[in-house]
Design an enzyme around this catalytic site. Structure first.
Site, PDB file in Angstrom:
ATOM      1  N   CYS A   5      -3.563   5.014  -0.922  1.00 29.19           N
ATOM      2  CA  CYS A   5      -2.381   4.186  -0.677  1.00 29.19           C
ATOM      3  C   CYS A   5      -2.084   3.997   0.807  1.00 29.19           C
ATOM      4  O   CYS A   5      -1.294   3.127   1.176  1.00 29.19           O
ATOM      5  CB  CYS A   5      -1.174   4.793  -1.378  1.00 29.19           C
ATOM      6  N   HIS A  28       4.549   1.893   1.536  1.00 21.50           N
ATOM      7  CA  HIS A  28       3.734   1.740   0.327  1.00 21.50           C
ATOM      8  C   HIS A  28       4.648   1.656  -0.883  1.00 21.50           C
ATOM      9  O   HIS A  28       5.564   2.463  -1.048  1.00 21.50           O
ATOM     10  CB  HIS A  28       2.784   2.929   0.195  1.00 21.50           C
ATOM     11  N   ASN A  37       2.589  -0.232  -8.789  1.00 21.37           N
ATOM     12  CA  ASN A  37       1.916   0.462  -7.681  1.00 21.37           C
ATOM     13  C   ASN A  37       0.493  -0.074  -7.578  1.00 21.37           C
ATOM     14  O   ASN A  37      -0.331   0.167  -8.455  1.00 21.37           O
ATOM     15  CB  ASN A  37       1.917   1.968  -7.958  1.00 21.37           C
TER      16      ASN A  37
END
Length: 324
Positions: A125, A249, A279
């Site tokens: 990420c 993120h 996500n």
């Protein structure tokens, strides 16, 4: 004045000059997940803020999403020529295969120079911000002029849809930016931090499925990310008050809100992609950036803090001036 011996003729500071993105057509709603595991829309939104996520088709791989994002960039910025791109960095944890790289497939598909550098970056990420840091370094080395940086993921292909705690989170997508040499640099400061002792809090199992200890990752992020953001600003002699946009993120909207609360940062300064995309790991920050660009929220000269964090446990931050 005589030209300095050994100094290349082109410029050596870096700025972002173009942006694009892509998400697959298929959507997984919270109602869809209700048919797979014991969950419901209200519970998912309350815990994560996610309302939907996108899913790549069976015949779509990460390279297809990355290429589509670049095509969007080239469409929106017709002055950009793919043949002038001399380096391609793709941040991904879900490459089509161990090799060849996704970056090499992008090079061939878009017609970038055959002499291009093409490399995949694996930092989960934090990957997109890490790749931006590397792009800046390549330009500062005066060896490259136009570096294409892509964050692309097909996480639904490695999501365990029997795991109630993780299957609600992940989606697919890609975002791309062009980083090019400029006479005035827009990359103001950067930092990075890795705690390998916590690396197995988020990992890909032997059967190619995401395994995550969400509670521990949440605690780690809240205890470390706010300090990392402050450090990023301090390095540039800047402050939270001078920041126009914070783009973390997009792991979980509730996590982002908690981080901002610890930073005493108003929610109005957050750019995120998690509500409509879930996500998307390395793709989450460029997806948030491009959505804001299309909505007219980003203006040239604004101060942005990008901050990636995730498996590793790794963090990467970048403070920059928006220049599009």
């Amino acid at each position: 004045m005589a030209k300095e011996i050994g100094k290349p003729a082109f410029l050596s500071e870096a700025r972002i000059s173009a942006i694009g993105s892509y998400v697959p057509e298929q959507v997984i709603t919270n109602a869809d997940l209700e048919t797979l595991v014991d969950t419901d829309h209200e519970w998912i939104v309350r815990r994560t803020g996610i309302e939907q996520r996108h899913k790549a088709a069976d015949d779509q791989s990460t390279s297809h999403l990355a290429i589509a994002a670049v095509h969007d960039l080239l469409y929106k910025f017709p002055a950009v020529s793919a043949s002038d791109i001399d380096a391609i960095l793709v941040a991904t944890t879900t490459p089509d295969m161990p090799f060849p790289s996704v970056a090499s497939q992008v090079q061939q598909a878009i017609g970038a120079a055959s002499g291009s550098l093409a490399v995949d970056v694996s930092a989960a990420c934090a990957g997109f911000v890490t790749a931006l840091q590397l792009a800046n370094g390549l330009i500062l080395s005066r060896s490259f002029r136009k570096v294409l940086v892509i964050g692309a993921e097909t996480l639904t292909k490695i999501t365990d849809y029997t795991d109630r705690s993780t299957c609600i989170l992940f989606g697919d997508g890609a975002g791309a930016v062009l980083v090019e040499a400029a006479d005035q640099g827009a990359f103001l400061s950067s930092n990075a931090n890795t705690d390998g002792s916590g690396g197995m809090q988020v990992y890909c199992s032997a059967d190619n499925k995401i395994v995550q200890n969400g509670r521990e990752v949440y605690k780690w992020a809240l205890s470390t990310v706010p300090g990392g953001v402050r450090d990023l600003l301090q390095k540039a002699g800047s402050t939270l008050e001078s920041l126009d946009w914070f783009i973390p993120h997009s792991a979980n909207l509730r996590m982002i809100e908690a981080i901002c609360e610890r930073l005493d940062m108003p929610a109005e300064k957050i750019l995120q992609s998690v509500v409509s995309n879930g996500n998307t790991s390395a793709a989450s920050i460029p997806l948030a950036l491009d959505a804001a660009y299309r909505q007219g929220k980003l203006q040239s000269g604004q101060l942005l803090a990008l901050y990636g964090f995730g498996s590793g446990l790794t963090q990467s931050g970048l403070l920059l001036r928006w220049t599009i």
